[in-house]
Design a protein around this motif. Sequence first.
Motif, PDB file in Angstrom:
ATOM      1  N   ALA A   1       3.051  -2.996  -3.084  1.00 53.47           N
ATOM      2  CA  ALA A   1       1.733  -3.181  -3.693  1.00 53.47           C
ATOM      3  C   ALA A   1       0.719  -2.406  -2.854  1.00 53.47           C
ATOM      4  O   ALA A   1       0.613  -2.627  -1.648  1.00 53.47           O
ATOM      5  N   LEU A   2       0.003  -1.488  -3.479  1.00 48.37           N
ATOM      6  CA  LEU A   2      -0.937  -0.624  -2.783  1.00 48.37           C
ATOM      7  C   LEU A   2      -2.365  -0.871  -3.268  1.00 48.37           C
ATOM      8  O   LEU A   2      -2.591  -1.062  -4.468  1.00 48.37           O
ATOM      9  N   VAL A   3      -3.305  -0.834  -2.336  1.00 45.42           N
ATOM     10  CA  VAL A   3      -4.724  -1.020  -2.661  1.00 45.42           C
ATOM     11  C   VAL A   3      -5.534  -0.101  -1.757  1.00 45.42           C
ATOM     12  O   VAL A   3      -5.198   0.064  -0.577  1.00 45.42           O
ATOM     13  N   ILE A   4      -6.597   0.509  -2.294  1.00 46.53           N
ATOM     14  CA  ILE A   4      -7.544   1.219  -1.442  1.00 46.53           C
ATOM     15  C   ILE A   4      -8.839   0.413  -1.416  1.00 46.53           C
ATOM     16  O   ILE A   4      -9.224  -0.203  -2.419  1.00 46.53           O
ATOM     17  N   THR A   5      -9.513   0.404  -0.263  1.00 48.21           N
ATOM     18  CA  THR A   5     -10.684  -0.456  -0.106  1.00 48.21           C
ATOM     19  C   THR A   5     -11.838   0.255   0.587  1.00 48.21           C
ATOM     20  O   THR A   5     -11.640   1.156   1.399  1.00 48.21           O
TER      21      THR A   5
ATOM     22  N   GLU B   1      -3.773 -12.127  -2.506  1.00 47.43           N
ATOM     23  CA  GLU B   1      -3.080 -13.390  -2.791  1.00 47.43           C
ATOM     24  C   GLU B   1      -2.218 -13.257  -4.046  1.00 47.43           C
ATOM     25  O   GLU B   1      -1.114 -13.799  -4.117  1.00 47.43           O
ATOM     26  N   SER B   2      -2.703 -12.483  -5.021  1.00 48.87           N
ATOM     27  CA  SER B   2      -1.975 -12.363  -6.291  1.00 48.87           C
ATOM     28  C   SER B   2      -0.758 -11.454  -6.196  1.00 48.87           C
ATOM     29  O   SER B   2       0.094 -11.462  -7.087  1.00 48.87           O
ATOM     30  N   VAL B   3      -0.673 -10.626  -5.120  1.00 50.84           N
ATOM     31  CA  VAL B   3       0.488  -9.734  -4.972  1.00 50.84           C
ATOM     32  C   VAL B   3       1.346 -10.130  -3.773  1.00 50.84           C
ATOM     33  O   VAL B   3       2.111  -9.315  -3.257  1.00 50.84           O
ATOM     34  N   ALA B   4       1.251 -11.385  -3.366  1.00 42.76           N
ATOM     35  CA  ALA B   4       2.049 -11.867  -2.231  1.00 42.76           C
ATOM     36  C   ALA B   4       3.542 -11.770  -2.507  1.00 42.76           C
ATOM     37  O   ALA B   4       4.353 -11.784  -1.566  1.00 42.76           O
ATOM     38  N   PHE B   5       3.942 -11.642  -3.768  1.00 41.86           N
ATOM     39  CA  PHE B   5       5.363 -11.543  -4.127  1.00 41.86           C
ATOM     40  C   PHE B   5       5.949 -10.168  -3.813  1.00 41.86           C
ATOM     41  O   PHE B   5       7.166  -9.999  -3.817  1.00 41.86           O
ATOM     42  N   ALA B   6       5.112  -9.168  -3.549  1.00 41.52           N
ATOM     43  CA  ALA B   6       5.603  -7.814  -3.281  1.00 41.52           C
ATOM     44  C   ALA B   6       6.322  -7.764  -1.932  1.00 41.52           C
ATOM     45  O   ALA B   6       6.010  -8.526  -1.013  1.00 41.52           O
ATOM     46  N   ASP B   7       7.266  -6.856  -1.804  1.00 41.17           N
ATOM     47  CA  ASP B   7       8.009  -6.703  -0.549  1.00 41.17           C
ATOM     48  C   ASP B   7       7.165  -6.024   0.518  1.00 41.17           C
ATOM     49  O   ASP B   7       7.408  -6.212   1.716  1.00 41.17           O
ATOM     50  N   GLU B   8       6.197  -5.238   0.091  1.00 45.41           N
ATOM     51  CA  GLU B   8       5.283  -4.568   1.012  1.00 45.41           C
ATOM     52  C   GLU B   8       3.891  -4.581   0.401  1.00 45.41           C
ATOM     53  O   GLU B   8       3.723  -4.328  -0.797  1.00 45.41           O
TER      54      GLU B   8
ATOM     55  N   PRO C   1      -1.670 -12.045   7.083  1.00 45.51           N
ATOM     56  CA  PRO C   1      -0.289 -12.271   7.530  1.00 45.51           C
ATOM     57  C   PRO C   1       0.741 -11.330   6.920  1.00 45.51           C
ATOM     58  O   PRO C   1       1.821 -11.135   7.483  1.00 45.51           O
ATOM     59  N   LYS C   2       0.436 -10.718   5.780  1.00 47.32           N
ATOM     60  CA  LYS C   2       1.455  -9.897   5.127  1.00 47.32           C
ATOM     61  C   LYS C   2       1.036  -8.440   4.922  1.00 47.32           C
ATOM     62  O   LYS C   2       1.890  -7.558   4.834  1.00 47.32           O
ATOM     63  N   ALA C   3      -0.248  -8.164   4.867  1.00 50.04           N
ATOM     64  CA  ALA C   3      -0.705  -6.811   4.561  1.00 50.04           C
ATOM     65  C   ALA C   3      -0.658  -5.898   5.789  1.00 50.04           C
ATOM     66  O   ALA C   3      -0.922  -6.326   6.913  1.00 50.04           O
ATOM     67  N   THR C   4      -0.330  -4.659   5.553  1.00 49.27           N
ATOM     68  CA  THR C   4      -0.458  -3.602   6.555  1.00 49.27           C
ATOM     69  C   THR C   4      -1.680  -2.773   6.176  1.00 49.27           C
ATOM     70  O   THR C   4      -1.814  -2.358   5.016  1.00 49.27           O
ATOM     71  N   VAL C   5      -2.573  -2.525   7.129  1.00 45.37           N
ATOM     72  CA  VAL C   5      -3.795  -1.781   6.827  1.00 45.37           C
ATOM     73  C   VAL C   5      -3.848  -0.500   7.639  1.00 45.37           C
ATOM     74  O   VAL C   5      -3.529  -0.471   8.828  1.00 45.37           O
ATOM     75  N   LEU C   6      -4.223   0.581   6.957  1.00 49.31           N
ATOM     76  CA  LEU C   6      -4.454   1.873   7.592  1.00 49.31           C
ATOM     77  C   LEU C   6      -5.880   2.297   7.267  1.00 49.31           C
ATOM     78  O   LEU C   6      -6.388   1.980   6.185  1.00 49.31           O
TER      79      LEU C   6
ATOM     80  N   ASN D   1       8.524   1.814  -0.483  1.00 43.30           N
ATOM     81  CA  ASN D   1       9.423   1.619  -1.611  1.00 43.30           C
ATOM     82  C   ASN D   1       9.090   2.526  -2.793  1.00 43.30           C
ATOM     83  O   ASN D   1       7.949   2.988  -2.937  1.00 43.30           O
ATOM     84  N   ASP D   2      10.101   2.752  -3.627  1.00 45.47           N
ATOM     85  CA  ASP D   2       9.917   3.615  -4.794  1.00 45.47           C
ATOM     86  C   ASP D   2       9.058   2.927  -5.852  1.00 45.47           C
ATOM     87  O   ASP D   2       8.093   3.501  -6.358  1.00 45.47           O
ATOM     88  N   TRP D   3       9.398   1.676  -6.180  1.00 46.12           N
ATOM     89  CA  TRP D   3       8.590   0.955  -7.163  1.00 46.12           C
ATOM     90  C   TRP D   3       7.239   0.616  -6.553  1.00 46.12           C
ATOM     91  O   TRP D   3       7.154   0.039  -5.465  1.00 46.12           O
ATOM     92  N   THR D   4       6.186   0.995  -7.276  1.00 47.22           N
ATOM     93  CA  THR D   4       4.827   0.880  -6.768  1.00 47.22           C
ATOM     94  C   THR D   4       3.945   0.142  -7.767  1.00 47.22           C
ATOM     95  O   THR D   4       3.942   0.464  -8.965  1.00 47.22           O
ATOM     96  N   LEU D   5       3.200  -0.828  -7.255  1.00 47.61           N
ATOM     97  CA  LEU D   5       2.167  -1.506  -8.037  1.00 47.61           C
ATOM     98  C   LEU D   5       0.837  -1.148  -7.384  1.00 47.61           C
ATOM     99  O   LEU D   5       0.543  -1.605  -6.278  1.00 47.61           O
TER     100      LEU D   5
END
Length: 269
Positions: A15-19, A31-38, A58-63, A83-87
């Motif tokens: 799951a990818l997000v730009i901020t 919170e809504s994408v907590a099911f993603a592996d990354e 606790p789960k997100a990696t930020v760059l 991962n290949d599959w991307t949301l």
Amino acid sequence: MPRNMALPMKPKLSALVITYNEMGYIERCLESVAFADEILVVDSYSTDGTYEYLLNHPKATVLQHPFENFTAQKSYALSQSTNDWTLFLDADEVVTPDLKEEILSTIQSPDPCEAYWCYRKFMFKNEPLHFSGWQTDKNHRLFRKSKAKYTDKKIVHETLEVEGRSCILKEKLIHYCYKDYEDYKGKMLRYGQLKAKEAFYKEKNFSYFLMLVKPFWKFFYHFIIRLGFLDGKKGVTISYLNALGVLERFKELKRLEKKNELTYYLVMP
């Protein structure tokens, strides 16, 4: 099952997000994408506490990465994911429980498409916006990054080029597009400025006539043709601010042309 027969691997999802300054939005998005592996977030140096919040998530990696335009920023995020599959979500979007189940079942299906469009349900503050031009809005949100890339032909309202099939998810994303007047106004002005840069790079010329006509048409289109009047005062506000964004595009295009002319004369021998 024979002992030496391996079970098929479960597809993993990033799951990818730009901020940029997304406090008040990013919390429920993640919170809504907590099911993603990354969960990978690329932040363009927020000043409102977004980056600090993400560092402690606790789960997100930020760059952090400098913002040039939406296409470049999203392409950078894709290059950093695992991962290949991307949301890919905007920070003001939320995956519903039903959409979560559809996403998981889709990527685990035996013959999935390479990319999926997703319709969005727009929220004005915390109330649905039913019309005003957004009722048919959809974007590519779920895809295999090995089969897709963002085209560099657009720097705002980025477009995904897909090698293969594009299908449509049934469930909708929730899009909290309007927190308050100043917030949405700021978004429209920024989009207008980026659209001006896009037009400038494509060598489109500023026109006083179009600067007068296009904003009026934008308001008329959203409020009348796309039934914004049925949203009442919300429709008036959204249609006006969308028109304001178009006006800003022409003002910025004029400024860019003047700056370019000045630079030309300064460097002439």
